[in-house]
Write a protein that holds these residues in place. Structure first.
Motif, PDB file in Angstrom:
ATOM      1  N   SER A  19       0.880  -1.237   0.135  1.00 26.50           N
ATOM      2  CA  SER A  19       0.075   0.125   0.097  1.00 26.50           C
ATOM      3  C   SER A  19       0.868   1.349   0.019  1.00 26.50           C
ATOM      4  N   CYS A  20       0.243   2.232  -0.828  1.00 30.42           N
ATOM      5  CA  CYS A  20       1.144   3.510  -0.609  1.00 30.42           C
ATOM      6  C   CYS A  20       0.731   4.254   0.621  1.00 30.42           C
ATOM      7  N   LYS A  21       1.906   4.978   0.825  1.00 35.48           N
ATOM      8  CA  LYS A  21       1.499   5.488   2.398  1.00 35.48           C
ATOM      9  C   LYS A  21       1.457   7.244   2.366  1.00 35.48           C
ATOM     10  N   PHE A  22       0.427   7.615   2.738  1.00 37.29           N
ATOM     11  CA  PHE A  22      -0.021   9.123   2.882  1.00 37.29           C
ATOM     12  C   PHE A  22       0.288   9.551   4.221  1.00 37.29           C
ATOM     13  N   HIS A  23       1.045  10.876   4.346  1.00 41.53           N
ATOM     14  CA  HIS A  23       1.165  11.337   5.703  1.00 41.53           C
ATOM     15  C   HIS A  23       1.096  12.708   5.508  1.00 41.53           C
ATOM     16  N   VAL A  24       0.292  13.422   6.647  1.00 43.85           N
ATOM     17  CA  VAL A  24       0.559  14.823   6.839  1.00 43.85           C
ATOM     18  C   VAL A  24       1.982  15.404   7.493  1.00 43.85           C
ATOM     19  N   THR A  25       2.559  16.047   6.730  1.00 45.43           N
ATOM     20  CA  THR A  25       3.921  16.364   7.667  1.00 45.43           C
ATOM     21  C   THR A  25       3.933  17.830   8.217  1.00 45.43           C
ATOM     22  N   ASP A  26       3.005  18.643   7.728  1.00 45.66           N
ATOM     23  CA  ASP A  26       2.937  19.958   8.152  1.00 45.66           C
ATOM     24  C   ASP A  26       1.686  20.448   8.060  1.00 45.66           C
ATOM     25  N   SER A  47       0.656  20.083   4.211  1.00 42.53           N
ATOM     26  CA  SER A  47       1.629  19.604   3.445  1.00 42.53           C
ATOM     27  C   SER A  47       1.635  18.020   3.631  1.00 42.53           C
ATOM     28  N   ILE A  48       1.752  17.386   2.761  1.00 40.23           N
ATOM     29  CA  ILE A  48       1.453  15.864   2.710  1.00 40.23           C
ATOM     30  C   ILE A  48       2.647  15.011   1.781  1.00 40.23           C
ATOM     31  N   THR A  49       2.979  14.107   2.449  1.00 38.35           N
ATOM     32  CA  THR A  49       3.914  12.872   1.555  1.00 38.35           C
ATOM     33  C   THR A  49       3.198  11.940   1.038  1.00 38.35           C
ATOM     34  N   ASN A  73     -17.747  17.199  10.903  1.00 38.36           N
ATOM     35  CA  ASN A  73     -18.452  18.105   9.832  1.00 38.36           C
ATOM     36  C   ASN A  73     -17.225  18.299   8.857  1.00 38.36           C
ATOM     37  N   ASP A  74     -17.637  17.747   7.620  1.00 38.05           N
ATOM     38  CA  ASP A  74     -16.891  18.205   6.612  1.00 38.05           C
ATOM     39  C   ASP A  74     -16.849  19.616   6.163  1.00 38.05           C
ATOM     40  N   PHE A  75     -15.985  20.294   6.070  1.00 36.26           N
ATOM     41  CA  PHE A  75     -16.168  21.713   5.493  1.00 36.26           C
ATOM     42  C   PHE A  75     -15.479  22.226   4.314  1.00 36.26           C
ATOM     43  N   SER A  76     -14.647  21.714   4.066  1.00 36.94           N
ATOM     44  CA  SER A  76     -13.883  21.913   2.573  1.00 36.94           C
ATOM     45  C   SER A  76     -13.260  20.719   1.970  1.00 36.94           C
ATOM     46  N   TRP A  77     -13.216  20.639   0.753  1.00 38.87           N
ATOM     47  CA  TRP A  77     -12.653  19.796  -0.072  1.00 38.87           C
ATOM     48  C   TRP A  77     -11.825  20.197  -1.345  1.00 38.87           C
ATOM     49  N   VAL A  78     -10.745  19.782  -1.426  1.00 36.39           N
ATOM     50  CA  VAL A  78      -9.560  20.185  -2.327  1.00 36.39           C
ATOM     51  C   VAL A  78      -9.314  18.936  -3.288  1.00 36.39           C
ATOM     52  N   SER A  79      -9.110  19.178  -4.609  1.00 34.75           N
ATOM     53  CA  SER A  79      -8.811  18.097  -5.776  1.00 34.75           C
ATOM     54  C   SER A  79      -7.558  18.603  -6.001  1.00 34.75           C
ATOM     55  N   LEU A  80      -6.536  17.493  -5.678  1.00 38.40           N
ATOM     56  CA  LEU A  80      -5.191  17.843  -6.243  1.00 38.40           C
ATOM     57  C   LEU A  80      -4.768  17.096  -7.405  1.00 38.40           C
ATOM     58  N   THR A  81      -3.916  17.716  -8.197  1.00 41.73           N
ATOM     59  CA  THR A  81      -3.498  17.421  -9.220  1.00 41.73           C
ATOM     60  C   THR A  81      -3.156  15.877  -9.529  1.00 41.73           C
ATOM     61  N   PRO A  82      -3.595  15.317 -10.511  1.00 45.69           N
ATOM     62  CA  PRO A  82      -3.172  13.710 -10.654  1.00 45.69           C
ATOM     63  C   PRO A  82      -1.823  13.735 -11.104  1.00 45.69           C
ATOM     64  N   PHE A  83      -1.103  12.581 -10.641  1.00 46.73           N
ATOM     65  CA  PHE A  83       0.304  12.524 -11.071  1.00 46.73           C
ATOM     66  C   PHE A  83       0.482  11.001 -11.249  1.00 46.73           C
ATOM     67  N   ASN A  89       9.527   5.815  -4.359  1.00 47.32           N
ATOM     68  CA  ASN A  89       9.638   7.333  -4.524  1.00 47.32           C
ATOM     69  C   ASN A  89       8.622   7.982  -3.513  1.00 47.32           C
ATOM     70  N   THR A  90       8.958   9.261  -3.110  1.00 45.41           N
ATOM     71  CA  THR A  90       8.176   9.967  -2.282  1.00 45.41           C
ATOM     72  C   THR A  90       7.617  11.362  -2.956  1.00 45.41           C
ATOM     73  N   THR A  91       6.659  11.566  -2.860  1.00 48.39           N
ATOM     74  CA  THR A  91       6.262  12.739  -3.619  1.00 48.39           C
ATOM     75  C   THR A  91       5.570  13.737  -2.588  1.00 48.39           C
ATOM     76  N   PHE A  92       5.656  15.098  -2.602  1.00 50.31           N
ATOM     77  CA  PHE A  92       5.359  16.127  -1.719  1.00 50.31           C
ATOM     78  C   PHE A  92       3.967  16.836  -2.478  1.00 50.31           C
ATOM     79  N   LEU A  93       3.177  16.999  -1.707  1.00 52.76           N
ATOM     80  CA  LEU A  93       1.835  17.663  -1.972  1.00 52.76           C
ATOM     81  C   LEU A  93       1.529  18.808  -1.068  1.00 52.76           C
ATOM     82  N   GLN A  94       0.559  19.648  -1.620  1.00 54.71           N
ATOM     83  CA  GLN A  94      -0.086  20.677  -0.652  1.00 54.71           C
ATOM     84  C   GLN A  94      -1.372  20.976  -0.813  1.00 54.71           C
TER      85      GLN A  94
END
Length: 121
Positions: A19-26, A47-49, A73-83, A89-94
């Motif tokens: 499984s790929c791992k998602f972590h909030v780093t900041d 910030s997410i790795t 309560n969900d209050f916001s949703w953000v779609s991130l760019t597909p990649f 490999n580790t990828t950094f997202l915001q």
């Protein structure tokens, strides 16, 4: 029978993906105000790795949605760019959540919000 099972087991051990791992780093929360009319004003940057631990598999993320919530309560949703992500490999997202949202909360949750903000949480 052994001739069928042994190659199958070896194939599974070599190819079976982890499984790929998602972590909030900041996270940076610069605004979080719940007004009396149930409107939440917010500004949150996260910030997410994303780690692909696989040796043999390239992963493509066609749709990624990041969701912010408070007190169930969900209050916001953000779609991130597909990649696409190469092996090992580790990828950094915001993700940036900012705006206003009307949320439904119970009186207990409003009391908890007031208690938390009074002590600076």
């Amino acid at each position: 029978m052994l001739y069928i099972m042994l190659p199958s087991i070896l194939f599974w051990l070599i190819i079976f993906p982890s499984s790929c791992k998602f972590h909030v780093t900041d996270a940076s929360l610069t605004q979080f105000n719940l007004r009396s009319n149930n409107t939440l004003d917010y500004n949150l940057k996260v910030s997410i790795t994303v780690r692909n631990p696989n040796n043999n598999i390239i992963v493509y993320y066609g749709r990624i949605t990041s969701i912010a919530w408070y007190k169930d309560n969900d209050f916001s949703w953000v779609s991130l760019t597909p990649f696409g992500q190469c092996r090992k490999n580790t990828t950094f997202l915001q993700a940036v959540f900012e705006g206003k949202s009307v949320i439904k909360h119970k009186s207990k949750e409003l009391g908890e919000y007031k208690d938390e903000t009074s002590v600076g949480i």
